[in-house]
Design a protein around this motif. Structure first.
Motif, PDB file in Angstrom:
ATOM      1  N   ALA A  28       0.836  -1.252   0.044  1.00  0.00           N
ATOM      2  CA  ALA A  28      -0.087  -0.146  -0.153  1.00  0.00           C
ATOM      3  C   ALA A  28       0.762   1.412  -0.316  1.00  0.00           C
ATOM      4  O   ALA A  28       1.928   1.388   0.808  1.00  0.00           O
ATOM      5  CB  ALA A  28      -0.865  -0.053   1.215  1.00  0.00           C
ATOM      6  N   LEU A  29       0.475   2.017  -0.804  1.00  0.00           N
ATOM      7  CA  LEU A  29       1.295   3.440  -0.946  1.00  0.00           C
ATOM      8  C   LEU A  29       0.315   4.610  -0.459  1.00  0.00           C
ATOM      9  O   LEU A  29      -0.928   4.228  -0.269  1.00  0.00           O
ATOM     10  CB  LEU A  29       1.559   3.824  -2.431  1.00  0.00           C
ATOM     11  CG  LEU A  29       2.511   3.060  -3.026  1.00  0.00           C
ATOM     12  CD1 LEU A  29       2.370   3.293  -4.531  1.00  0.00           C
ATOM     13  CD2 LEU A  29       3.728   2.704  -2.589  1.00  0.00           C
ATOM     14  N   PRO A  30       0.997   5.651  -0.058  1.00  0.00           N
ATOM     15  CA  PRO A  30       0.229   6.805   0.616  1.00  0.00           C
ATOM     16  C   PRO A  30      -0.852   7.125  -0.751  1.00  0.00           C
ATOM     17  O   PRO A  30      -0.570   7.084  -1.962  1.00  0.00           O
ATOM     18  CB  PRO A  30       1.064   7.876   0.859  1.00  0.00           C
ATOM     19  CG  PRO A  30       2.340   7.307   1.198  1.00  0.00           C
ATOM     20  CD  PRO A  30       2.406   6.065   0.079  1.00  0.00           C
ATOM     21  N   GLY A  31      -2.247   7.794  -0.157  1.00  0.00           N
ATOM     22  CA  GLY A  31      -3.190   8.107  -1.226  1.00  0.00           C
ATOM     23  C   GLY A  31      -3.870   6.966  -1.797  1.00  0.00           C
ATOM     24  O   GLY A  31      -4.553   7.188  -3.078  1.00  0.00           O
ATOM     25  N   GLY A  32      -3.751   5.603  -1.377  1.00  0.00           N
ATOM     26  CA  GLY A  32      -4.542   4.523  -1.769  1.00  0.00           C
ATOM     27  C   GLY A  32      -4.080   3.737  -2.856  1.00  0.00           C
ATOM     28  O   GLY A  32      -4.701   2.830  -3.408  1.00  0.00           O
ATOM     29  N   GLN A  33      -3.003   4.109  -3.403  1.00  0.00           N
ATOM     30  CA  GLN A  33      -2.632   3.331  -4.588  1.00  0.00           C
ATOM     31  C   GLN A  33      -1.703   1.921  -4.102  1.00  0.00           C
ATOM     32  O   GLN A  33      -1.593   2.005  -2.740  1.00  0.00           O
ATOM     33  CB  GLN A  33      -1.349   4.016  -5.474  1.00  0.00           C
ATOM     34  CG  GLN A  33      -1.820   5.426  -5.910  1.00  0.00           C
ATOM     35  CD  GLN A  33      -2.024   5.259  -7.487  1.00  0.00           C
ATOM     36  OE1 GLN A  33      -2.224   4.189  -7.729  1.00  0.00           O
ATOM     37  NE2 GLN A  33      -2.474   6.367  -7.992  1.00  0.00           N
ATOM     38  N   GLU A  34      -1.705   1.211  -4.866  1.00  0.00           N
ATOM     39  CA  GLU A  34      -1.039  -0.232  -4.569  1.00  0.00           C
ATOM     40  C   GLU A  34       0.232  -0.498  -5.427  1.00  0.00           C
ATOM     41  O   GLU A  34       0.327  -0.183  -6.831  1.00  0.00           O
ATOM     42  CB  GLU A  34      -1.935  -1.489  -4.571  1.00  0.00           C
ATOM     43  CG  GLU A  34      -2.798  -1.369  -3.486  1.00  0.00           C
ATOM     44  CD  GLU A  34      -3.663  -2.740  -3.736  1.00  0.00           C
ATOM     45  OE1 GLU A  34      -4.081  -3.128  -2.272  1.00  0.00           O
ATOM     46  OE2 GLU A  34      -3.698  -3.369  -4.601  1.00  0.00           O
TER      47      GLU A  34
END
Length: 142
Positions: A28-34
């Motif tokens: 998981a990345l910040p901002g909801g990206q994967e």
């Protein structure tokens, strides 16, 4: 960590799916990206990967494929990032393209001059960046 990879993403492991040889690591990345990485089971073990562990993903700019109008297509690439072109820097053979992604992230791609012209890449253009899971390198602190 200093690296020559243009794309460095900090995140957290959210899932590990084991296969016969490789593991699929979802981060998981910040901002909801994967970001999805496909690595060997030996690498998963050596890195001590587990759900909740902080991890860094590295992606060479030359491994990034840019697509126009990708939202109407299903792609086999696990990593797809819709964004906006921030800057285009043409070179003698290749063009460097910087993108802004949701969540304040950025991504850099190196594409051929022909591709940049064919896609009409310019600041403000909407594009999707695609990266194969096997082209994502994972790193953790010792």
């Amino acid at each position: 960590m200093q690296t020559s990879a243009r794309n460095v993403f900090q995140g957290t492991v959210t899932a590990i799916h084991s296969g016969a040889v490789n593991d699929e690591i979802i981060m998981a990345l910040p901002g909801g990206q994967e970001v999805v990485a496909s690595i060997t089971q030996a690498s998963t073990k050596r890195l001590g990967l587990a759900v909740g562990k902080p991890v860094t993903a590295l992606v060479k700019a030359s491994f990034v494929i840019l697509l126009e109008d990708a939202e109407g297509w299903l792609l086999s690439t696990r990593n797809q990032f819709a964004g906006t072109v921030k800057a285009v820097r043409p070179g003698a053979v290749n063009t460097e393209v910087d993108m802004d992604l949701p969540g304040g992230l950025s991504l850099c791609a190196i594409v051929t001059m022909d591709s940049a012209q064919r896609l009409k890449l310019a600041p403000g253009s909407k594009v999707t960046a695609a990266v194969k899971a096997s082209h994502v390198i994972l790193a953790v602190e010792k």
